[in-house]
Design an enzyme around this catalytic site. Structure first.
Site, PDB file in Angstrom:
ATOM      1  N   THR A 189       0.841  -1.178   0.000  1.00  0.00           N
ATOM      2  CA  THR A 189       0.000   0.000   0.000  1.00  0.00           C
ATOM      3  C   THR A 189       0.883   1.236   0.000  1.00  0.00           C
ATOM      4  O   THR A 189       1.900   1.278   0.687  1.00  0.00           O
ATOM      5  CB  THR A 189      -0.941   0.003   1.219  1.00  0.00           C
ATOM      6  OG1 THR A 189      -1.737   1.191   1.212  1.00  0.00           O
ATOM      7  CG2 THR A 189      -0.178  -0.074   2.535  1.00  0.00           C
ATOM      8  N   GLU A 336      -5.113  -2.179   5.085  1.00  0.00           N
ATOM      9  CA  GLU A 336      -4.713  -2.864   6.310  1.00  0.00           C
ATOM     10  C   GLU A 336      -5.847  -3.627   6.976  1.00  0.00           C
ATOM     11  O   GLU A 336      -5.608  -4.406   7.908  1.00  0.00           O
ATOM     12  CB  GLU A 336      -4.133  -1.842   7.305  1.00  0.00           C
ATOM     13  CG  GLU A 336      -2.791  -1.268   6.903  1.00  0.00           C
ATOM     14  CD  GLU A 336      -2.885  -0.075   5.956  1.00  0.00           C
ATOM     15  OE1 GLU A 336      -1.882   0.623   5.777  1.00  0.00           O
ATOM     16  OE2 GLU A 336      -3.980   0.167   5.381  1.00  0.00           O
ATOM     17  N   LYS A 446      -7.289  23.471   7.713  1.00  0.00           N
ATOM     18  CA  LYS A 446      -7.401  24.295   8.918  1.00  0.00           C
ATOM     19  C   LYS A 446      -7.359  25.761   8.493  1.00  0.00           C
ATOM     20  O   LYS A 446      -6.312  26.270   8.104  1.00  0.00           O
ATOM     21  CB  LYS A 446      -6.279  23.973   9.886  1.00  0.00           C
ATOM     22  CG  LYS A 446      -6.320  22.526  10.372  1.00  0.00           C
ATOM     23  CD  LYS A 446      -5.123  22.159  11.210  1.00  0.00           C
ATOM     24  CE  LYS A 446      -5.167  20.671  11.576  1.00  0.00           C
ATOM     25  NZ  LYS A 446      -3.963  20.232  12.294  1.00  0.00           N
ATOM     26  N   TRP A 451     -11.773  23.712  11.426  1.00  0.00           N
ATOM     27  CA  TRP A 451     -11.475  22.524  10.639  1.00  0.00           C
ATOM     28  C   TRP A 451     -12.514  22.407   9.530  1.00  0.00           C
ATOM     29  O   TRP A 451     -13.719  22.431   9.796  1.00  0.00           O
ATOM     30  CB  TRP A 451     -11.526  21.265  11.511  1.00  0.00           C
ATOM     31  CG  TRP A 451     -10.266  21.012  12.275  1.00  0.00           C
ATOM     32  CD1 TRP A 451      -9.348  21.928  12.663  1.00  0.00           C
ATOM     33  CD2 TRP A 451      -9.798  19.743  12.734  1.00  0.00           C
ATOM     34  NE1 TRP A 451      -8.331  21.321  13.351  1.00  0.00           N
ATOM     35  CE2 TRP A 451      -8.578  19.977  13.406  1.00  0.00           C
ATOM     36  CE3 TRP A 451     -10.285  18.452  12.651  1.00  0.00           C
ATOM     37  CZ2 TRP A 451      -7.836  18.957  13.989  1.00  0.00           C
ATOM     38  CZ3 TRP A 451      -9.552  17.430  13.230  1.00  0.00           C
ATOM     39  CH2 TRP A 451      -8.337  17.680  13.888  1.00  0.00           C
TER      40      TRP A 451
END
Length: 560
Positions: A189, A336, A446, A451
């Site tokens: 990956t 994963e 940001k 956010w």
């Protein structure tokens, strides 16, 4: 450790290990005459499929493959790949599914790092392989994969051609039993920096993942995606997390399986129609390719159900697909995690809700599937409440999560800090259990202390009728720290600029769904947005391209 009661087994009791070979035997028992189809080139029954796997095992054994060896495959989605997904691990060897879309140097790194000893190479990649051969440190022999009608090619250290060798091999093989914790597969990956990381899974993990996925796609009434009468065609590369594990599910259930080779939207539509495909899975980019195909214009795809993963499912794409009869269902996972973690399953409360509200939840990451624990964690390792508002990193536990990175234990320790797998995704979890991915930690914008979710902006902007696809990243700003920058592709004949974004997003700001600070002030209209090797938006390359666009005074960027 908790002291539990363990009773002795009978002296001759068989403790059956969870091995991939058990998945193979189920399908042929249920539907021995069902077909495995490869493009317009080959079709055969499950009975023949099992026989071919035995033949392949004999070929590999004659090549010198032994338990513990790593056998790599460079191929498009094919019947050969499916056969390797069984034969290689059933020998006790490790299957390395090479991502053929990586750069040659990255492929070279992964093959040497995995210590591949044997490689099966599609003739299309013979030239690529020849350019790597002198620098491969562990490869001993190769085996050529060729479609009917392809020109004969020379392959370095080749033992011969796949079909010819299978034809002369014995049709039976006595597959041994061994420890279910033996490694079965590995692949790599890629991240934003450094070399690709090796992920690996055991037989036990793959069998448990298969059972969980089968229960979700086949048993949950609100999803009901895939049953034994469905026809399955993967549109996720088999080198990417085993095509999300669905070939193992399809084989276990005895489904008719259709393998399209190299992805071509026109061919995919043709196969869907000719083979009566009803179930697939892919990333949003592939859905857009299919809907844009010439053969898809005016087509009613009614009955085609698709799981969408890899990146967020935009509402506009959901609506466009549904308008042509395709039912999309969002799911979440990563390399994963094998990959299934959650799916957009509607509970009883949501099944009674309006259609618009149902769609809102169908495009979220969904509810954790059986045997998965999901939680939110802050930077200090403290858990956060699941109220649909608090944002934190999504962390996971499940029986099929990779336990480490291959030969990189320090990165494995980072992955499993505090005993939970860290996804790198910022998320919320509501009281009903629905996960909503807000952004990658590294992609959160940001601005002025606020956010801003790039994923949320991409979804809202893509709802504009002129926009075909949108990507949002943060760019440096001297006043606000960062500001959102939008890169879009448009439908033919359409126009779009920063003023159009402001007007389009104004209602969402007024409704309180979006902060006014999140409205982008810069947009670049491009012909193509950079993608990763598996079709996701490549935010790293997008940032580089934006820097180049900003530096080029001859390029017009729309700015408010």
């Amino acid at each position: 450790m908790l002291q539990t009661r363990i009773l002795p087994s009978a002296e001759n009791a068989h403790a059956a290990p969870l091995l991939i070979k058990s998945l193979l035997l189920s399908g042929v028992r249920y539907e021995s005459s069902r077909e495995i189809v490869y493009r317009d080139q080959l079709r055969y029954s499950y009975t023949t499929f099992v026989e071919r796997i035995a033949r392949l095992a004999n070929v590999l054994t004659q090549m010198g493959v032994k338990a513990g060896d790593t056998v790599a495959v460079m191929d498009w989605d094919s019947h050969r790949y499916l056969e390797c997904m069984f034969a290689v691990p059933m020998l006790g060897a490790v299957l390395h599914t090479i991502n053929v879309r990586l750069s040659p140097q990255q492929i070279l790194y992964t093959m040497n790092h995995a210590e591949d000893r044997f490689v099966l190479v599609n003739s299309e990649f013979a030239e690529l392989y020849a350019g790597l051969a002198d620098e491969l440190t562990t490869v001993e022999r190769t085996l050529l994969l060729a479609d009917a009608g392809q020109e004969a090619v020379e392959l370095v250290d080749s033992v011969g051609e796949y079909e010819a060798l299978l034809a002369s091999a014995a049709p039976h093989y006595a597959f041994a039993e061994f420890d279910e914790n033996s490694v079965a597969t590995t692949f790599y990956t890629t991240g934003t920096t450094g070399n690709p990381k090796g992920v690996y899974f055991t037989h036990r993990q793959l069998v448990l993942h298969t059972l969980a996925m089968a229960s979700v796609v086949g048993s949950v009434d609100s999803v009901r995606l895939c049953g034994t009468d469905d026809v399955y065609m993967p549109i996720t590369p088999m080198f990417h997390v085993h095509a999300w594990g669905m070939p193992y599910v399809a084989t276990m259930l005895g489904l008719k399986q259709v393998y399209p080779g190299r992805y071509d939207p026109e061919v995919l539509v043709e196969l869907w129609e000719r083979e009566s495909v009803t179930f697939s899975h892919c990333v949003p980019t592939i859905v857009q390719m299919i809907l844009g195909a010439k053969a898809a214009q005016g087509k009613d795809f009614k009955g085609w159900k698709l799981i969408i993963g890899g990146s967020a499912l935009p509402r506009a794409l959901y609506d466009a697909a549904l308008a042509q009869g395709i039912q999309l269902t969002a799911a979440y996972g990563m390399s994963e995690t094998c990959p299934l973690i959650s799916a957009a399953m509607l509970n009883e409360q949501l099944q009674a809700a309006s259609e618009d509200e149902q769609i809102t939840y169908r495009i979220k990451a969904g509810i954790p599937v059986p045997m998965v624990e999901a939680a939110l964690m802050d930077a200090d390792g403290q858990f956060l409440v699941h109220d649909g508002k608090q944002q934190g990193e999504l962390v996971l536990r499940a029986p099929w999560l990779t336990q480490n990175y291959l030969r990189e234990p320090e990165k494995g320790e980072e992955l499993w800090a505090h005993g939970w797998m860290h996804t790198g995704d910022v998320a919320t979890i509501c009281t009903m259990g629905f996960i909503e991915i807000r952004d990658r930690i590294k992609d959160v914008i940001k601005t002025g202390g606020e956010w801003v979710s790039s994923l949320e902006l991409e979804d809202l902007i893509s709802r504009h009728p002129a926009v075909r696809e949108a990507a949002v990243v943060g760019v440096p700003d001297p006043q606000w720290g960062e500001r959102p920058f939008v890169m879009v592709t448009l439908h033919p004949g359409q126009q779009f600029d920063a003023r159009a974004i402001k007007e389009h997003l104004k209602p969402f700001v007024e409704q309180g769904l979006l902060s006014k600070w999140a409205v982008p002030t810069q947009v670049a209209v491009v012909t193509e947005i950079p993608k990763t090797s598996v079709g996701k938006l490549d935010k790293k390359r997008i940032r580089v391209e934006i820097e180049q666009l900003q530096a080029d005074s001859s390029v017009f960027l729309s700015t408010l």
